[in-house]
Structure formats: structure tokens, C-alpha cells
Design an enzyme around this catalytic site. Structure first.
Site: not given
Ligand code: BGC
Length: 766
Positions: A313
Site C-alpha cells: 500500500d
Molecule cells: C489506500 C489504498 C489505495 C492506495 C492508492 C492507499 O493509501 O489505502 O486503498 O489503493 O492508497 O491510492
């Protein structure tokens, strides 16, 4: 009659959505061909080129200005673009800047990145662009915005989740984007968590069924065509149930509970071919998921046989240093994460991951074979998507972008999501002759209809709202005529604005429609201190109630914000979740009776902030202060939702009543529309295991089917439950069904039956 017409029209609209991709020539190679090509390419790559492939960088790192500079115009910075794509061989780019881009802009940005990758790098490996598509291709100007996943879960209609997946794929591909970070398969049993709206709610089975349907829609017959995207189910594992309710905070769940309640939607997604998975940003039982080798390598890639790409993430490898404090520096963080099994690092800001990884491999603390494994997975995904042949299809292949049929699918999803929670003395549907006051923070706002991830990350900026979409107020004005609708906002999210004016106008109206809501937010900004609906909004309702005029609450919220003090003041309550751009119209249809509501709650709506339960809690959780069993007393139960007609259930039949391990249980029930209007009903089947060696949940949803009935019409609904439906996971992580008594319940009816022998499977599988 109208309703019947609408149902037929909508079924037609869904059925007539083109099966994009079917009959299209695939650019995908066969499995063996792909793997030969991947191996040949891998053999030619330097370590630096491999490390670069493993980075997923933010678009803004390639652009002028600061990453978070909030540039009014996004422009490439050529030096950065060449440095990162050419010199550091970065293989993946993601997301966007301050504002959403048009199709043309997206195609320009991605096209240019691909051009540099193709022409300026030694091997010309295409870049894979990834983005969040939480409820539609939400970062492309003008795309179709659907209800968030929670609303889709309330529809209990997998066809709508499939249509959402299919249209999201079409519109993302129109923008040149082949990879979307979703669906969220986080089962959430923590009602304070701010991202519940992004999930399918608190139930494992619904999450699995709706997740599968979304993936079916998004991936079609397989990757490699102009209308299919690679999905990225997230966040593996347990992310939706943080112990303290705050985003990205620790999850404490024993492995057998994880396997029973949280893992199945991912298992199913992998079986359906999901080619990538994103890791939970937080920690699980004290270990940050990003360094959890057991979770990623042993369980996900080993036991579940996941062959796709595991992506971190956002910045979560570097977060291992400051946030999780399990690595003394970034070098150690990269070592731990890659050795745990992460294949691609979502490192939005720079190339540091790649640089460190090269050093680690050279010094021997990350095996070269681990890097090869990661890059093999990444190249395979790129090949499956056909990116080596064609990185983007011509814009002319997407004539249906934001078409009427797509908007209609979103409207239908919004209609079916709306969940009628209270309707005293038949206050709803409202008579078209009545004068209404529309008030509340959510009444005249597209942002409260769309929630976060709507053109911008926070979804709060009004500048990027779509033109021509109707708020609740505007939709009611269109339906009733402006002379019958008065408006005063009343409050903001947490502060009084003109409650006194709303009260004055209420005096002149026959009915008050108070649209309360939760301001759009996601991730850390969605953390709250108190699950109650903000006081100012509740005070507004109390002040309005003093006028004696009937009140209908419309709730636009992700979490179920506690409303127990104002619930008795409302004659009607309609839950709308975040229904998307067509939500205003859909709400007006339901309030005025032009559509008969049929949504069912995908979570348990609490009555008190200190009593947060999931529907499949244990009986011991029901004990009250008098040692009775009355503590479970939510405001509204999971699965609840009223209609403007009545449905009666009769003739529940379960066979055989003595079930052996070889048997399947056949269940049927007759449902009749005994009321005055046509309507849809979701028939929900619950199972209770009466006694088990691990305390059993009081009930579990094991099947649902949505049917449509004219007044007086009956239908027999049938379910088949195999023995796996009777199983739970014991503390040795075995799926097991224990001989004994079970109960099937549908509507008000129930039937006991018995399982004659224990059934035991190994770990993991059913
Ligand atoms: C979120 C994800 C997301 C990713 C990309 C993260 O902070 O937890 O769900 O897909 O960012 O934007």
C-alpha cells in the site's frame, strides 16, 4: 404498474449492456508462450532494471513542482520523467494530482510515459499504470460514478456489482488505464472505521459474492482486450477490523477467525483470476503485514497458490521505519518487505526503493531469486494485459463512455441500494400534493452523494463536481415543482448554519425531509472520535420536531452514525449510504413512491456508541446487566429493509432433515407479495449451528436471492447448501462441520435439521 415497468426496463438495461470483450480479438498470449517470453526477457535484464520494475511511483513524482504542491496545472517535468522512467527503469506509475483528468489528458500523460519507456529504455518494457477506481473510474472527468461498494452490498444484486466492474473497466481503459486498485474485500466488523463505505459491509458471504461479481465484470473473459482491466483486491488481510477503529491501526484476530471470516473473499478472488493483491497497511497480531512472510509468502503465495503481483500500500515499506518501528532504516525496511514476499512497492515519491534493493541484492541480504520471482510476476501481468503489443486502444473504441446505458446502470444501482428503515403511519411515499421543506447538510450537495474518491481523493472539493447531476433538493424540485419545495441548509457537518430559518420554513411546509450525513473522507482523515451523528445535525432535527410537522430522515453516510435520540422524532428513515451521482434522483424516486425500495442493510446499525456488534456475534455477547440475553438491541438489524408492499413467507421446506456428509441440503420457501404494489424482495437464508466446539455465531448468512413480484404473485425460492456451508474453522485451522443440530431460517420461518457425522478438511480449503 410504473414500478413493474421500471424493473423490466432496468433488467433490460443491464442485460443489454454489451459484453465488452466477448468476440474481441485478445492480445493475450497463451500461458506457455507468456512464460517463455517472460523468462527470455528476465534473462536479459540487469539487476537495476529488475529493481526498477518493482517500483510503482506517483504521477506527481514525474511532474513539475512539489509532490503535494497542489499544482493548478499538471505538467511533466522532463528531467524527472527521463530520470525515473529511463535512468531508474521504473516499471509502474499510479494515481493523479490535485484534479481529475479528462480522457484526453490521461491518454496524453500515460502515452508519453509509455513513449519514454518504449523508446528511451534499453528493453522497452511498457509501464503499467494503476489507479483507484473505488466507485467507477472516479479520477476521469465525466465518468460514471456508482454507489460505493456498501450501497452495492445493500442491493444484494450481484448483477449490479458486475455492471459496476464492467463499466469501471470500460471507462478506465478509455482513459488508457489497465489496472484498478479494487475491489475492497475487507470484511469490516469495526463500525467506527472510516472506510466502511468502500467495503461490502460486515458479512463474509456478501463480500465474496459481490466481490466475485465485480471481478467478473471487470475482467470479462480474461485480460488482454480493450475493455478489461486487471483488478487488485485489497487489503490483505484483516484491514477492515482495526482494534481501535482508527484507519491503519492494529488488527488482532486469531488465525482461525481470519480464515473463517476474512480470508474467503480473497480465496475466491484468486480462484476467479485476480492478478494482483494489495497488502494491509496496518499490522496483524502485532506484525506489520508488509513484513509478514507467513501471510504473504506462506499463506497467500504458497497455500492459496496466488501467482499474481503483491503490491504494497501507499508508502508502506518506508512506513516500516517511522510508523511501525520494525526497521531501523529504509534499507532494512526494503529488505524485510521484499523478503516477506512483496513484489511491487507503491513508493509514490522517488526511486529510493529500487536503489536500496540493488544494494541489498549485491550484499546478499535479498536473494536474487526473490527479485526474479517478483519481476516474473510483474512482467507476466504486463504480458497478460497485452501491454507489450499495445499499451492503449484508440479513443474511438470507447463511444459508450458515460453513455445513457452506463448512467442508467448507476441509477439502477442507486435505486436498489436505498434502504427504507422506518415508515410510520405510511408517511412514505409522500403525496405529490404536499409542500416539503428540504434541509440538512447533505440536501443540496453532490459531494455527500458521492463520498470520498470522487474526482479527488477526499471528495470534498466542489469545483470538480459534475454538471447536470442532481442533488436531493434539485431532484425533488424537478419532481414536485419549485413552488412545493422550500430549502434551508440548517447545518454544516458539525456546525449550525441557519437552523432557525429551517424551523421557520418548516412551519409553512407539510413534511420535512432532513438529509443528514457524514462528510466525505477516507483513510486517516476519516478517523472520528465519536460514532454519534454530529450534535449540530441532531439538534436541527430536535428543533424541527418542535414544529409538529412529520420528519423524514435521509441518511447519506458511510458508517452508521448513531441517531438513537432523534430516531423517535422521525416518521420515516431512508438510508442512502453514498449512492453516487445518480443518488439524488434515486432518493426522490423512492420518497415520492415512483420506485419501491428494496435495499437491505449490509451492517448492523448500532443504537448506542458503546454497543457495537456484528450480526454474526456470539451468544455470550448478548448477555446483559441482569445476566439475561438482551444486550443485542441495535437500532436496525443487518439484513433489515422495508418495502412499500408486504411480503409473506410460507412453506419452508428443508430436506433431508438428517443430513449425511454426502448430502446437500435442499431448501425451498414460498414468497408472496401480499401488499398493494409490485416490488422486489431479497430472500435471505440464515444458518445457526446450535452447539459447536468453538462458540458458534448466533446466525450466518448462507444465501440470498432477489426476486421481483407483482401484487398477489408468489414465487418459490430454492437454495442448495453443500456440507461446506456447515463448516467453521477450529483453532487448529481446519474447516470442520460437527455432527449435531442446525437451524435454517428464512424470514420469520425456521426449520431444524441435523448433521449425522463430523466432516473435517485440512487447513485453508473448505
Ligand atoms: C489506500 C489504498 C489505495 C492506495 C492508492 C492507499 O493509501 O489505502 O486503498 O489503493 O492508497 O491510492
Amino acid at each position: 404498474m410504473f414500478l413493474r415497468g421500471r424493473i423490466l426496463f432496468c433488467l433490460f438495461a443491464l442485460a443489454s449492456l454489451p459484453e465488452y470483450g466477448i468476440g474481441q480479438e485478445k492480445r493475450m498470449a497463451t500461458g506457455t508462450e507468456t512464460s517463455q517470453k517472460v523468462e527470455a526477457l528476465l534473462a536479459r535484464m540487469t539487476l537495476e532494471e529488475k529493481a526498477g520494475q518493482m517500483v510503482n511511483i506517483g504521477l506527481m513524482a514525474l511532474c513539475e513542482g512539489e509532490f503535494y504542491g497542489g499544482q493548478d496545472t499538471i505538467r511533466f517535468d522532463s528531467a524527472k520523467l527521463y530520470r525515473l522512467i529511463r535512468d531508474y527503469h521504473i516499471g509502474s506509475v499510479q494515481n493523479m494530482g490535485k484534479y481529475p483528468l479528462t480522457i484526453k489528458e490521461w491518454r496524453y500523460f500515460i502515452g508519453r510515459i509509455q513513449e519514454v519507456a518504449r523508446e528511451e529504455t534499453r528493453l522497452g518494457i511498457p509501464v503499467i499504470y494503476g489507479i483507484d477506481g473505488v466507485h467507477g473510474a472516479n479520477y476521469t472527468v465525466g465518468s460514471t460514478l456508482f454507489p460505493h461498494q456498501l450501497g452495492l452490498a445493500a442491493t444484494r444484486n450481484p448483477k449490479l456489482a458486475e455492471a459496476t466492474g464492467r463499466i469501471t473497466a470500460y471507462e478506465a481503459m478509455a482513459s488508457g488505464i489497465p489496472w484498478v486498485y479494487g475491489p475492497s474485500l475487507d470484511v469490516s466488523k469495526q463500525l467506527q472505521w472510516g472506510r466502511i463505505s468502500e467495503t461490502f459491509g460486515e458479512d463474509t458471504y456478501i463480500t465474496q459474492v459481490m466481490g466475485d461479481a465485480y471481478i467478473r465484470g471487470a475482467e470479462g473473459e480474461g485480460l488482454g482486450g480493450p475493455y478489461q482491466i486487471a483488478v487488485c483486491p485489497k487489503h490483505f488481510l484483516g484491514y477492515g477490523t482495526p482494534f481501535n477503529g482508527k484507519d491503519r491501526s492494529p488488527v488482532y484476530l486469531p488465525e482461525h477467525i481470519l480464515r473463517q471470516y476474512y480470508l474467503p473473499p480473497f480465496v475466491s478472488a484468486i480462484q476467479k483470476g485476480a492478478p494482483s493483491i494489495m497488502i494491509n497497511s496496518g499490522s496483524l497480531n502485532g506484525v506489520p503485514c508488509h513484513i509478514d512472510k507467513y501471510l504473504i509468502t506462506d499463506l497467500l503465495k504458497g497455500e492459496l497458490g496466488f501467482e499474481g503481483v503483491v503490491i504494497s500500500d501507499w508508502a508502506d515499506i518506508m512506513n516500516l521505519v517511522e510508523v511501525h518501528q520494525v526497521a531501523k532504516d529504509e534499507q532494512e525496511a526494503v529488505r524485510l518487505a521484499v523478503n516477506a514476499g512483496i513484489d511491487m512497492c507503491m513508493e509514490p515519491y522517488d526511486e529510493s526503493f529500487a536503489v536500496k534493493l540493488v544494494e541489498l541484492v549485491k550484499e546478499g541480504s535479498v536473494p536474487a531469486s526473490r527479485v526474479d520471482d517478483a519481476v516474473r510476476r510483474i512482467l507476466t501481468l504486463k504480458m497478460k494485459l497485452g501491454l507489450f503489443e499495445q499499451t492503449m486502444y484508440p479513443e474511438s473504441q470507447y463511444p459508450d463512455f458515460a453513455s445513457e446505458a452506463f448512467v442508467e446502470a448507476s441509477f439502477q444501482a442507486a435505486l436498489e441500494s436505498l434502504t427504507l428503515l422506518k415508515n410510520e403511519k405510511g408517511i412514505l411515499p409522500l403525496s405529490k400534493e404536499k409542500k416539503v421543506l428540504v434541509t440538512g447538510v447533505a440536501a443540496n450537495s453532490l459531494n455527500y452523494l458521492n463520498g470520498a474518491w470522487s474526482r479527488t481523493f477526499s471528495g470534498r472539493e466542489t469545483d470538480y463536481n459534475d454538471e447536470g447531476k442532481l442533488t436531493v433538493l434539485e431532484a425533488l424540485q424537478t419532481k414536485l415543482g419549485k413552488d412545493k419545495v422550500s430549502y434551508a441548509q440548517g447545518t454544516g457537518y458539525e456546525e449550525d448554519i441557519n437552523t432557525a430559518e429551517a424551523v421557520r420554513l418548516a412551519g409553512e411546509a407539510d413534511v420535512i425531509i432532513a438529509c443528514l450525513g457524514e462528510q466525505p473522507a477516507t483513510e486517516k482523515p476519516s478517523d472520528i472520535e465519536d460514532l454519534s451523528m454530529p450534535a449540530a445535525q441532531r439538534e436541527l432535527v430536535k428543533a424541527l420536531a418542535k414544529t409538529g410537522k412529520p420528519i423524514v430522515l435521509v441518511l447519506l453516510e458511510g458508517r452508521p452514525r448513531v441517531i438513537s435520540d432523534i430516531e423517535p422524532l422521525a416518521a420515516g428513515i431512508l438510508m442512502a449510504y453514498y449512492p453516487g451521482n445518480e443518488g439524488g434522483r434515486a432518493i426522490a424516486e423512492v420518497l415520492m413512491g415512483d420506485y419501491n425500495p428494496n435495499g437491505k442493510l449490509p451492517y448492523t446499525y448500532p443504537r448506542h456508541t458503546g454497543s457495537l456488534y456484528a450480526y454474526d456475534h456470539l451468544r455470550s455477547e448478548e448477555r446483559d446487566v441482569n445476566w439475561g440475553f438482551n444486550a443485542f438491541n441495535p437500532q436496525f438489524e443487518f439484513g433489515f429493509g422495508l418495502s412499500y408492499t408486504d411480503f409473506t413467507y410460507q412453506g419452508l421446506e428443508v430436506s433431508p432433515l438428517e443430513m449425511s456428509p454426502e448430502d446437500s441440503l435442499r431448501i425451498s420457501v414460498q414468497v408472496t407479495n401480499s401488499g398493494p404494489r409490485a416490488g422486489m424482495e431479497c430472500v435471505q437464508l440464515f444458518l445457526t449451528d446450535k452447539v459447536a466446539s468453538v462458540s458458534p455465531p448466533v446466525k450466518q448468512l448462507k444465501g440470498f436471492e432477489k426476486i421481483s413480484l407483482a401484487p398477489g404473485e408468489s414465487q418459490t425460492v430454492q437454495f442448495t447448501l453443500g456440507p461446506e456451508a456447515l463448516k467453521f474453522v477450529n483453532p487448529s485451522n481446519q474447516w470442520i462441520a460437527e455432527a449435531g443440530q442446525f437451524v435454517v431460517a428464512i424470514g420469520p420461518l425456521s426449520q431444524e435439521f441435523s448433521l449425522t457425522q463430523d466432516i473435517i478438511s485440512g487447513a485453508g480449503a473448505h
